[in-house]
Scaffold this active site. Structure first.
Site, PDB file in Angstrom:
ATOM      1  N   ASP A 251       0.844  -1.194   0.000  1.00 22.63           N
ATOM      2  CA  ASP A 251       0.000   0.000   0.000  1.00 22.63           C
ATOM      3  C   ASP A 251       0.877   1.240   0.000  1.00 22.63           C
ATOM      4  OD1 ASP A 251       0.683  -0.743   2.767  1.00 22.63           O
ATOM      5  OD2 ASP A 251      -0.531   0.972   3.352  1.00 22.63           O
TER       6      ASP A 251
ATOM      7  N   GLU B  30      -0.355  -0.788   5.778  1.00 25.33           N
ATOM      8  CA  GLU B  30       0.663  -0.285   6.706  1.00 25.33           C
ATOM      9  C   GLU B  30       0.530   1.207   6.913  1.00 25.33           C
ATOM     10  OE1 GLU B  30       4.393   1.582   7.995  1.00 25.33           O
ATOM     11  OE2 GLU B  30       3.414   1.797   6.036  1.00 25.33           O
TER      12      GLU B  30
END
Length: 468
Positions: free
Chosen positions: A103, A170
């Site tokens: 991400d 994250e």
């Protein structure tokens, strides 16, 4: 320049010629990184079904792009976070964990005309792959997959089982990704000998006064707490302002916090870091470091003057948001500042709050926590085989560097991984110059093709070096 490798008490040097290497397909990894960037895996957009499609598309792409990994390893999912298991020859040996996250943070539309290349175009030139996520942290995901795919094609199997976890959230805390993966593995009693996640890099000309590149393998991570600083007053019309207003009181409180940071100093991992690099400084700095009994206040004052070194010394204070009146001619009854603290391992959430309350020292100002805090991590061992293997792989990939232990000043998914790992280490296999720091979460994020090659070499050497 001489090589300087951190030497734990049980360190046994390995000749660089004895380090295993792989043949890296540079054109392939550059092309694959360019493709990886085109998936707009922005964690902040996950509530949007269209955005979720980008994540699923990325997972389908890596399955098609790395067939050896997907036929050799088992895979299960924790939401959109894949967990791979590469069985080792010795099933009785404690496994290890190697991680990254795919991400990324947003690339705001208002800033896109300032990018040299569009942030999700995946443009590749002779030197760089450009785009959001190249540094943070698709180099980790793609580098690990490339290394494993290369080794599998060569018929390699590790002695010790290796797990890979590639987080999908994250950048927004990692609860549904790394957190869920850790809960799943922990419930089965899986305990890693050590884990490797993103962290520091090879810093070249980034630390003032230090001419040699420094590779910092981080053995701890700062905690995180955000506080609401709330000043209250009677309010009223702006044409009749009293002597004391909520905004004025809040401004004074923020000013006091900035003028009185949380006490810091050269202790623990911070001291180890600077003691290791001290011999490489100029004469003046070497004298200061060698005589800390006399010059410690002067030395700490110098180090506090630079953002990167100050963050190593203490819990940092960062006002990030302000809220007061909704209209220009009304005095607010309440003014709020949001202040973020990155907590040094010597401090605690409770000690930071106590410091803030003591510094502000105003009964009309409330201090409260915003969201859930993250406590500082334990400090991992530098005497472990894992740390020494990471040190050797760094030397093998980057050559002559000053290799030291350090402290991760931002947050990573290691806050989850440390729950199932005896030791947790944090390092990104890439070289960073002074103008690269602003690219992290910033404009013109890019990774060099040379670093992509070094990353594959680094990860492959770790996989080959893990014994049973």
């Amino acid at each position: 320049m001489k090589t300087m490798l951190y030497k734990a008490p049980n360190y046994v040097p390995m000749d660089k010629a004895d380090l295993p290497t792989v043949n890296v397909n540079v054109d392939r990894i550059a092309a694959n990184m360019g493709q990886a960037v085109t998936f707009e895996t922005v964690a902040h957009h996950l509530a949007d079904p269209l955005a979720e499609g980008q994540f699923r598309g990325f997972l389908e792409w890596i399955e098609a792009t790395y067939p050896g990994v997907h036929t050799t390893m088992s895979r299960e999912m924790a939401s959109l976070t894949p967990i791979y298991k590469w069985d080792g020859k010795n099933p009785d040996a404690q496994p290890i964990l190697m991680t990254g996250h795919y991400d990324v943070v947003p690339a705001p539309e208002a800033e896109r005309d300032r990018w040299e290349h569009a942030p999700f175009a995946g443009v590749t030139d002779a030197e760089f792959v450009w785009g959001r996520g190249t540094i943070d942290d698709k180099i980790g995901v793609i580098g690990l997959l490339e290394a494993a795919e290369t080794l599998i094609a060569d018929g390699f199997q590790p002695e010790r089982t290796i797990y890979f976890i590639f987080g999908h959230d994250e950048e927004i805390g990692g609860q549904k990704g790394a957190g869920a993966a850790v809960a799943l593995l922990g419930a089965r009693g899986v305990q890693m000998a050590w884990s490797l996640d993103e962290g520091s890099m090879v810093l070249d000309d980034v630390l003032p006064g230090l001419p040699a590149p420094v590779a910092s393998i981080n053995v701890a991570e700062k905690g995180y707490v955000t506080l609401n600083i709330t000043a209250k007053a009677t309010g009223g019309h702006s044409s009749l302002p009293p002597a004391d207003t909520a905004v004025g009181a809040l401004a004074g409180a923020v000013e006091r916090l900035m003028a009185n940071p949380v006490p810091g100093g050269l202790t623990d991992a911070s001291a180890e870091f600077f003691d290791s690099v001290a011999p490489e400084f100029g004469l003046t700095e070497r004298v200061l470091f060698a005589n800390q009994w006399l010059f410690r206040p002067v030395l700490e004052g110098i180090l506090s003057g630079s953002g990167p070194t100050n963050a190593m010394l203490r819990t940092t204070t960062a006002p990030t948001m302000l809220q007061a009146s909704l209209t220009e001619n009304a005095l607010p009854t309440e003014a709020v500042a949001v202040v973020n603290f990155r907590i040094h391992p010597r401090d605690t959430v409770e000690s930071v709050i106590a410091h803030v309350e003591a510094v502000i020292d105003n009964p009309n100002i409330d201090v409260s926590m915003r969201g859930e805090p993250t406590h500082p991590s334990p400090v991992s061992s530098v005497e472990s085989d894992g740390f020494q293997l990471l040190a050797q792989a760094t030397l093998g990939a980057f050559g002559d560097v000053i290799l030291v232990l350090g402290l991760t000043v931002a947050g990573t998914d290691s806050k989850h991984f440390s729950k199932i790992s005896d030791d947790s280490y944090r390092f990104n296999p890439m070289a960073f110059g002074p103008d690269d720091l602003s690219r992290i979460h910033g404009i013109d994020e890019r990774v060099s093709i040379a670093d992509l090659e070094r990353a594959v070499q680094f990860y492959a050497q770790i996989m080959m070096g893990v014994d049973g």
